[in-house]
Scaffold this motif. Structure first.
Motif, short mmCIF file in Angstrom:
data_model
loop_
_atom_site.label_atom_id
_atom_site.label_comp_id
_atom_site.label_asym_id
_atom_site.label_seq_id
_atom_site.Cartn_x
_atom_site.Cartn_y
_atom_site.Cartn_z
N ILE A 184 0.76 -1.30 0.00
CA ILE A 184 0.07 0.04 0.02
C ILE A 184 0.85 1.31 -0.02
O ILE A 184 1.78 1.28 0.98
CB ILE A 184 -0.96 -0.07 1.08
CG1 ILE A 184 -1.92 -1.40 1.22
CG2 ILE A 184 -1.78 1.08 1.26
CD1 ILE A 184 -2.75 -1.35 2.54
N HIS A 185 0.67 2.24 -0.93
CA HIS A 185 1.26 3.28 -1.08
C HIS A 185 0.13 4.38 -0.80
O HIS A 185 -1.00 4.15 -1.03
CB HIS A 185 2.10 3.59 -2.35
CG HIS A 185 2.93 2.63 -2.48
ND1 HIS A 185 4.12 2.77 -2.04
CD2 HIS A 185 3.10 1.52 -3.36
CE1 HIS A 185 5.00 1.58 -2.52
NE2 HIS A 185 4.40 0.80 -3.25
N SER A 186 0.58 5.64 -0.82
CA SER A 186 -0.36 6.71 -0.74
C SER A 186 -0.04 8.02 -1.37
O SER A 186 1.01 8.46 -1.26
CB SER A 186 -0.79 7.17 0.72
OG SER A 186 -1.86 8.01 0.76
N GLN B 106 4.68 13.50 -1.24
CA GLN B 106 5.17 12.40 -1.29
C GLN B 106 4.39 11.15 -0.70
O GLN B 106 3.35 11.51 -0.32
CB GLN B 106 6.25 12.64 0.08
CG GLN B 106 7.52 13.39 -0.10
CD GLN B 106 8.18 13.90 1.15
OE1 GLN B 106 7.80 14.35 1.99
NE2 GLN B 106 9.59 13.66 1.01
N CYS B 107 4.78 9.93 -0.98
CA CYS B 107 4.13 8.66 -0.56
C CYS B 107 3.98 8.82 0.90
O CYS B 107 4.79 9.16 1.58
CB CYS B 107 4.81 7.50 -0.72
SG CYS B 107 3.87 6.22 0.00
N SER B 108 2.55 8.89 1.25
CA SER B 108 2.05 9.04 2.89
C SER B 108 1.87 7.60 3.66
O SER B 108 0.91 7.67 4.43
CB SER B 108 1.27 9.98 2.85
OG SER B 108 1.30 11.08 2.30
N GLU B 109 2.18 6.67 2.88
CA GLU B 109 1.93 5.46 3.80
C GLU B 109 3.40 4.59 3.92
O GLU B 109 4.11 4.68 2.94
CB GLU B 109 0.93 4.49 2.73
CG GLU B 109 0.49 3.43 3.41
CD GLU B 109 -0.73 3.57 4.19
OE1 GLU B 109 -0.55 3.65 5.47
OE2 GLU B 109 -1.90 4.07 3.72
N LEU B 110 3.59 4.17 5.10
CA LEU B 110 4.89 3.57 5.35
C LEU B 110 4.94 2.14 4.65
O LEU B 110 4.32 1.20 5.04
CB LEU B 110 4.90 3.29 6.98
CG LEU B 110 5.05 4.38 7.69
CD1 LEU B 110 4.78 3.99 9.33
CD2 LEU B 110 6.46 5.13 7.58
N CYS B 111 5.55 2.31 3.40
CA CYS B 111 5.40 1.26 2.18
C CYS B 111 6.87 0.52 2.42
O CYS B 111 6.99 -0.61 1.55
CB CYS B 111 5.29 1.73 1.13
SG CYS B 111 6.37 2.93 0.47
N GLY B 112 7.87 0.90 2.91
CA GLY B 112 9.01 0.12 3.12
C GLY B 112 10.36 0.69 3.32
O GLY B 112 10.17 2.05 3.73
N PHE C 157 11.56 7.80 -0.21
CA PHE C 157 12.01 8.46 -1.44
C PHE C 157 11.44 8.09 -2.70
O PHE C 157 11.77 7.78 -3.81
CB PHE C 157 13.36 7.60 -1.77
CG PHE C 157 14.31 7.75 -0.42
CD1 PHE C 157 14.79 9.00 -0.36
CD2 PHE C 157 14.51 6.83 0.80
CE1 PHE C 157 15.73 9.26 0.77
CE2 PHE C 157 15.15 7.31 1.70
CZ PHE C 157 15.87 8.22 1.92
N MET C 158 9.82 8.22 -2.40
CA MET C 158 9.07 8.31 -3.61
C MET C 158 8.23 9.52 -3.76
O MET C 158 6.95 9.27 -3.52
CB MET C 158 8.32 7.06 -3.70
CG MET C 158 7.48 6.63 -2.31
SD MET C 158 6.94 4.69 -2.71
CE MET C 158 5.69 5.07 -3.94
N PRO C 159 8.60 10.72 -4.04
CA PRO C 159 8.23 11.83 -4.11
C PRO C 159 7.17 11.93 -5.26
O PRO C 159 6.99 10.93 -6.31
CB PRO C 159 9.15 12.82 -4.33
CG PRO C 159 10.34 12.12 -4.81
CD PRO C 159 10.29 10.77 -4.61
CU LIG Z 1 5.16 4.28 -0.74
#
Ligand SMILES: [Cu+2]
Length: 286
Positions: free
Chosen positions: A198-200, A233-239, A244-246
């Protein structure tokens, strides 16, 4: 008296200058965080303005008033009813009026918060007719975008290294190699999904935050009213590389958007052709 009046006028003028300088500073940095800033980023969508109003002019005064009231009450009780000032405590255990007040007033406060809150939620989930649809896919750790209305134009968007960002004079950790380009004042529908976890997808200035969940499609929308570059930025703790996924969105005029489309189609068509060749090659080897 005259002197006092002119001093007050001078102070007022000074305050006005400071205020407008502050407002300008906020305006010029719309779309990205700034050091020591307080509050939300300057909004560029109608929903963002509503959200900022709710935060700054509605919830904040209510919270501040409740905090001040409770603090004053506690201090008053501590001073007025301390053992030395009040040696014989009252035996009163019920007071109907106070009981009604402390039940009804919190209910009224909650209703006052709920009404604009429901309105905001409702407008976030009832988009106007879309002018443009973009499919967003989250990957560990970058985003890819697809414009299904425009010959399925698609590309990946990966964070620039510190050196590349500095060279391009773009903000560190926020700038990407390929940016999402959208026309100003148009309703953009976003369809979000993910290939792994899950990303956000979040842009604070648009007041948009929506989870990208593997195996399902989520939908959100925005209508940016001001050209410029907006970051999120991605707002889900994805790893491990979550930070670093702006996300970089450029809002441009309609003519600029049309020109970008032509350019992007040519640029990414050749890129995707080579990618297809590589994956086909892999299939043969298996
Ligand atoms: Cu993410």
């Amino acid at each position: 008296m005259r002197k006092i009046t002119s001093t007050v006028q001078m102070l007022a003028a000074g305050a006005a200058v400071t205020w407008s300088a502050g407002a300008q500073a906020t305006e010029s940095v719309a779309g990205q965080p700034v050091p020591e800033a307080l509050g939300l980023q300057a909004p560029v969508t109608e929903i963002g303005e509503f959200g900022n109003w709710m935060y700054n002019d509605w919830l904040f005064p209510i919270i501040a008033a409740i905090t001040v009231f409770v603090t004053v009450l506690l201090v008053w009780v501590m001073v007025r009813y301390r053992a030395s000032a009040n040696p014989e405590p009252s035996k009163t255990s019920h007071n109907t009026l106070i009981e009604v007040i402390w039940t009804v007033v919190p209910v009224l406060i909650l209703v006052a918060i709920a009404i604009p809150s429901f309105k905001l939620l409702y407008s976030e989930y009832t988009p106007p007719k879309a002018d443009l649809t973009i499919k967003v896919t989250g990957h560990q750790w970058y985003w890819s975008y697809e414009y299904p209305d425009h010959d399925g134009l698609s590309f990946d968007s990966i964070m620039l290294t510190d050196e590349d960002a500095a060279k391009a004079n773009l903000p560190r950790l926020l700038a990407t190699d390929n940016r999402v380009v959208v026309p100003v004042g148009k309703t953009v529908k976003l369809l979000l999904t993910s290939t792994d976890v899950i990303h956000s997808w979040t842009i604070p200035s648009f007041f948009v935050k929506m989870d990208a969940v593997p195996g399902r499609i989520n939908e959100t929308w925005f209508k940016a009213e001001k050209p410029g570059i907006y970051y999120g930025q991605c707002s889900e703790l994805c790893g491990i590389r979550h930070g670093f996924m702006p996300i970089m969105v450029e809002v441009v005029s309609e003519e600029q958007f049309a020109a970008w489309l032509e350019e992007a189609k040519a640029q990414f068509a050749s890129a995707s052709a080579s990618t297809q060749f590589a994956s086909a090659d892999l299939t043969v080897r298996q």
